[in-house]
Design a protein around this motif. Structure first.
Motif, PDB file in Angstrom:
ATOM      1  N   TYR A  28       0.820  -1.391  -0.105  1.00 47.10           N
ATOM      2  CA  TYR A  28      -0.050  -0.147  -0.294  1.00 47.10           C
ATOM      3  C   TYR A  28       1.019   1.312   0.096  1.00 47.10           C
ATOM      4  N   VAL A  29       0.590   2.014  -0.906  1.00 45.94           N
ATOM      5  CA  VAL A  29       1.410   3.259  -1.262  1.00 45.94           C
ATOM      6  C   VAL A  29       0.418   4.598  -0.544  1.00 45.94           C
ATOM      7  N   VAL A  30       0.916   5.299   0.296  1.00 48.69           N
ATOM      8  CA  VAL A  30       0.103   6.486   0.905  1.00 48.69           C
ATOM      9  C   VAL A  30       0.736   7.930   0.815  1.00 48.69           C
ATOM     10  N   PHE A  31      -0.228   8.767   0.121  1.00 50.67           N
ATOM     11  CA  PHE A  31       0.219  10.169   0.007  1.00 50.67           C
ATOM     12  C   PHE A  31      -0.666  11.075   0.644  1.00 50.67           C
ATOM     13  N   ALA A  32      -0.200  11.759   1.662  1.00 52.86           N
ATOM     14  CA  ALA A  32      -1.050  12.599   2.777  1.00 52.86           C
ATOM     15  C   ALA A  32      -0.326  13.961   3.027  1.00 52.86           C
ATOM     16  N   ASP A  33      -1.056  14.915   3.198  1.00 52.04           N
ATOM     17  CA  ASP A  33      -0.694  16.450   3.933  1.00 52.04           C
ATOM     18  C   ASP A  33      -1.507  16.602   5.071  1.00 52.04           C
ATOM     19  N   ASN A  34      -1.235  17.964   5.420  1.00 48.27           N
ATOM     20  CA  ASN A  34      -1.893  18.249   6.635  1.00 48.27           C
ATOM     21  C   ASN A  34      -3.215  19.158   6.165  1.00 48.27           C
ATOM     22  N   TRP A  61       8.566  12.619   4.898  1.00 47.67           N
ATOM     23  CA  TRP A  61       7.888  13.744   4.944  1.00 47.67           C
ATOM     24  C   TRP A  61       8.518  14.660   4.031  1.00 47.67           C
ATOM     25  N   GLY A  62       7.665  15.468   3.488  1.00 46.87           N
ATOM     26  CA  GLY A  62       8.415  16.501   2.556  1.00 46.87           C
ATOM     27  C   GLY A  62       7.976  16.474   1.157  1.00 46.87           C
ATOM     28  N   LYS A  63       9.012  16.351   0.304  1.00 47.69           N
ATOM     29  CA  LYS A  63       8.786  16.526  -1.260  1.00 47.69           C
ATOM     30  C   LYS A  63       8.232  15.001  -1.409  1.00 47.69           C
ATOM     31  N   PRO A  64       7.174  14.742  -2.250  1.00 45.89           N
ATOM     32  CA  PRO A  64       6.563  13.534  -2.570  1.00 45.89           C
ATOM     33  C   PRO A  64       7.440  12.578  -3.007  1.00 45.89           C
ATOM     34  N   TYR A  65       7.371  11.386  -2.220  1.00 45.28           N
ATOM     35  CA  TYR A  65       8.654  10.315  -2.619  1.00 45.28           C
ATOM     36  C   TYR A  65       7.821   9.267  -3.480  1.00 45.28           C
ATOM     37  N   VAL A  66       8.296   9.294  -4.833  1.00 48.52           N
ATOM     38  CA  VAL A  66       7.753   8.791  -5.836  1.00 48.52           C
ATOM     39  C   VAL A  66       8.742   7.615  -6.291  1.00 48.52           C
ATOM     40  N   PHE A  67      10.178   7.870  -5.894  1.00 50.93           N
ATOM     41  CA  PHE A  67      10.935   6.766  -6.438  1.00 50.93           C
ATOM     42  C   PHE A  67      10.550   5.407  -6.561  1.00 50.93           C
ATOM     43  N   PRO A  68       9.970   4.667  -5.483  1.00 46.60           N
ATOM     44  CA  PRO A  68       9.514   3.421  -5.299  1.00 46.60           C
ATOM     45  C   PRO A  68       8.454   3.082  -6.647  1.00 46.60           C
ATOM     46  N   ALA A 291      30.595  22.594   0.152  1.00 45.56           N
ATOM     47  CA  ALA A 291      30.073  21.642   1.157  1.00 45.56           C
ATOM     48  C   ALA A 291      29.331  20.439   0.571  1.00 45.56           C
ATOM     49  N   THR A 292      29.472  19.389   1.499  1.00 46.92           N
ATOM     50  CA  THR A 292      28.884  18.240   0.695  1.00 46.92           C
ATOM     51  C   THR A 292      27.559  17.704   1.653  1.00 46.92           C
ATOM     52  N   GLN A 293      26.672  16.945   1.341  1.00 49.51           N
ATOM     53  CA  GLN A 293      25.710  16.651   2.029  1.00 49.51           C
ATOM     54  C   GLN A 293      25.726  15.105   1.610  1.00 49.51           C
ATOM     55  N   GLU A 294      25.392  14.235   2.712  1.00 47.96           N
ATOM     56  CA  GLU A 294      25.160  12.599   2.391  1.00 47.96           C
ATOM     57  C   GLU A 294      23.808  12.420   2.041  1.00 47.96           C
ATOM     58  N   VAL A 295      23.439  11.665   0.909  1.00 49.08           N
ATOM     59  CA  VAL A 295      22.193  11.363   0.457  1.00 49.08           C
ATOM     60  C   VAL A 295      22.186   9.865   0.039  1.00 49.08           C
ATOM     61  N   ALA A 296      21.044   9.347   0.091  1.00 47.90           N
ATOM     62  CA  ALA A 296      20.826   7.876  -0.491  1.00 47.90           C
ATOM     63  C   ALA A 296      20.950   7.934  -1.945  1.00 47.90           C
ATOM     64  N   LEU A 297      21.826   7.152  -2.550  1.00 50.20           N
ATOM     65  CA  LEU A 297      21.836   6.874  -3.943  1.00 50.20           C
ATOM     66  C   LEU A 297      20.473   6.766  -4.490  1.00 50.20           C
ATOM     67  N   ARG A 298      19.700   5.859  -4.008  1.00 54.80           N
ATOM     68  CA  ARG A 298      18.302   5.727  -4.802  1.00 54.80           C
ATOM     69  C   ARG A 298      17.437   7.011  -4.680  1.00 54.80           C
ATOM     70  N   ASP A 299      17.823   8.129  -3.824  1.00 57.65           N
ATOM     71  CA  ASP A 299      16.934   9.219  -4.069  1.00 57.65           C
ATOM     72  C   ASP A 299      17.386   9.870  -5.231  1.00 57.65           C
ATOM     73  N   VAL A 300      18.733  10.016  -5.426  1.00 60.44           N
ATOM     74  CA  VAL A 300      19.102  10.906  -6.473  1.00 60.44           C
ATOM     75  C   VAL A 300      19.247  10.355  -8.060  1.00 60.44           C
ATOM     76  N   LEU A 301      19.071   9.146  -8.200  1.00 61.07           N
ATOM     77  CA  LEU A 301      19.472   8.282  -9.242  1.00 61.07           C
ATOM     78  C   LEU A 301      18.071   8.814 -10.424  1.00 61.07           C
ATOM     79  N   PRO A 302      17.153   8.778 -10.147  1.00 62.41           N
ATOM     80  CA  PRO A 302      15.797   9.148 -11.030  1.00 62.41           C
ATOM     81  C   PRO A 302      16.234  10.354 -11.594  1.00 62.41           C
TER      82      PRO A 302
END
Length: 342
Positions: A28-34, A61-68, A291-302
């Motif tokens: 189940y994939v859920v998208f919700a806001d306040n 929480w934040g930008k819609p996570y559509v990568f999956p 400056a650098t920021q550590e990010v998950a590779l799966r978040d930046v690939l698309p």
């Protein structure tokens, strides 16, 4: 949900909606806001968002996570299943683990060769054998043959329209081998090239969609693995691999195809000006003073693939293991290939 910094009323609202669901899907994939947004999608496929071994479920929480969902759309093509049943032909569409029958897909097929008012020619007996009567028998046989040809040509035209209407990528035939191969011979070349397998008839007439899915699922999986392995073989011959090499080539605009594992577990660094590198050593070499920021590779690939004009493909199962062990986690094909000299 409770571990995230969410608006006060959001977590209870989402949990309340999920409590009302009687589980019938695999994911189940859920998208919700306040405000008023609450969309829940039920999918009959697995997504790389659940790791039961480590009790991890992906929540953002934040930008819609559509990568999956990008993973799922890429991984699962659309299949059409043609069931050549004796009483009636059926057509099923299969996508994202769900199967549906297109009602009366072949309803308007011609039936000239089975009309009730058709009179069979007289029979005569000779030495215990039944023989068809002369010229009249030959005419009847020619009539039957012409009707059968019309029948299959018409069905081939119907199937071609169904494939176009439902955006079918691959075809599977079910039924007696002689019937399915005979029908296939009437298809245009473009449709024959989409056939990926054959399955025998099911024991009972008019099977359920679930029974059809169970029968064709191994064919789809086998075809998927064969395609992925062939792609990796091609990359082994002429491609590029390992995470640092592929990230560099991708961001230089050199790749037209990017191949990633179904579960991307690596972390990378994103420099202040947007360049993505594997580690601090690469950051010092390519992003000095930033400056650098550590990010998950799966978040930046698309986003990287879209930004640099590369098509993103994912592999799973045995192909995923091979990509991780043999190719270092990422691979790709270059836009321009060197011509090998003799």
């Amino acid at each position: 949900l409770k571990g995230l910094d969410l608006p006060r009323e959001l977590a209870p609202k989402v949990i309340k909606e999920l409590d009302l669901i009687i589980p019938a899907a695999r994911t189940y994939v859920v998208f919700a806001d306040n405000n008023d947004l609450m969309k829940i999608y039920a999918l009959q496929v697995d997504l790389p968002v659940v790791d039961l071994a480590h009790s991890r479920i992906e929540v953002r929480w934040g930008k819609p996570y559509v990568f999956p969902l990008v993973y799922a759309i890429d991984e699962y093509s659309r299949q059409g299943v043609v069931l050549l049943d004796k009483a009636k032909w059926h057509f099923y569409t299969l996508h994202l683990g769900e199967i549906h029958e297109v009602a009366d897909a072949f309803l308007d097929i011609p039936r000239d060769h089975s009309r009730k008012d058709e009179k069979r020619p007289a029979m005569r007996f000779e030495q215990g054998l039944v023989l068809r009567g002369g010229a009249e028998g030959d005419h009847f046989e020619r009539h039957i043959e012409a009707s059968v040809q019309r029948f299959y040509k018409h069905n081939a035209s119907v199937l071609e329209k169904l494939v176009a209407a439902w955006h079918i990528d691959e075809l599977i035939f079910m039924g007696p081998n002689e019937d399915t191969r005979f029908f296939e011979s009437y298809l245009p070349k473009a449709l024959r090239q989409r056939v990926i397998g054959y399955a025998p008839s099911l024991p009972k007439p008019a099977p359920s969609a679930g029974e059809v899915l169970q029968k064709v699922a191994p064919i789809i999986e086998e075809k998927m693995q064969a395609t992925e392995q062939a792609l990796l073989d091609e990359i082994r011959d002429v491609g590029r691999w390992t995470i640092p090499t592929v990230l560099n080539d991708l961001q230089m605009g050199r790749l037209h195809l990017l191949v990633a594992p179904w579960k991307v577990e690596s972390d990378v660094l994103r420099c202040a000006r947007g360049l993505v590198v594997e580690d601090q050593a690469a950051a010092k070499a390519y992003c000095p003073g930033q400056a650098t920021q550590e990010v998950a590779l799966r978040d930046v690939l698309p986003d990287l693939a879209v930004a640099h004009g590369a098509r993103l493909e994912f592999v799973h199962g045995e192909s995923e293991s091979r990509l991780l062990n043999e190719f270092g986690g990422l691979a790709g094909l270059s836009r321009w290939r060197r011509v090998k000299e003799d």
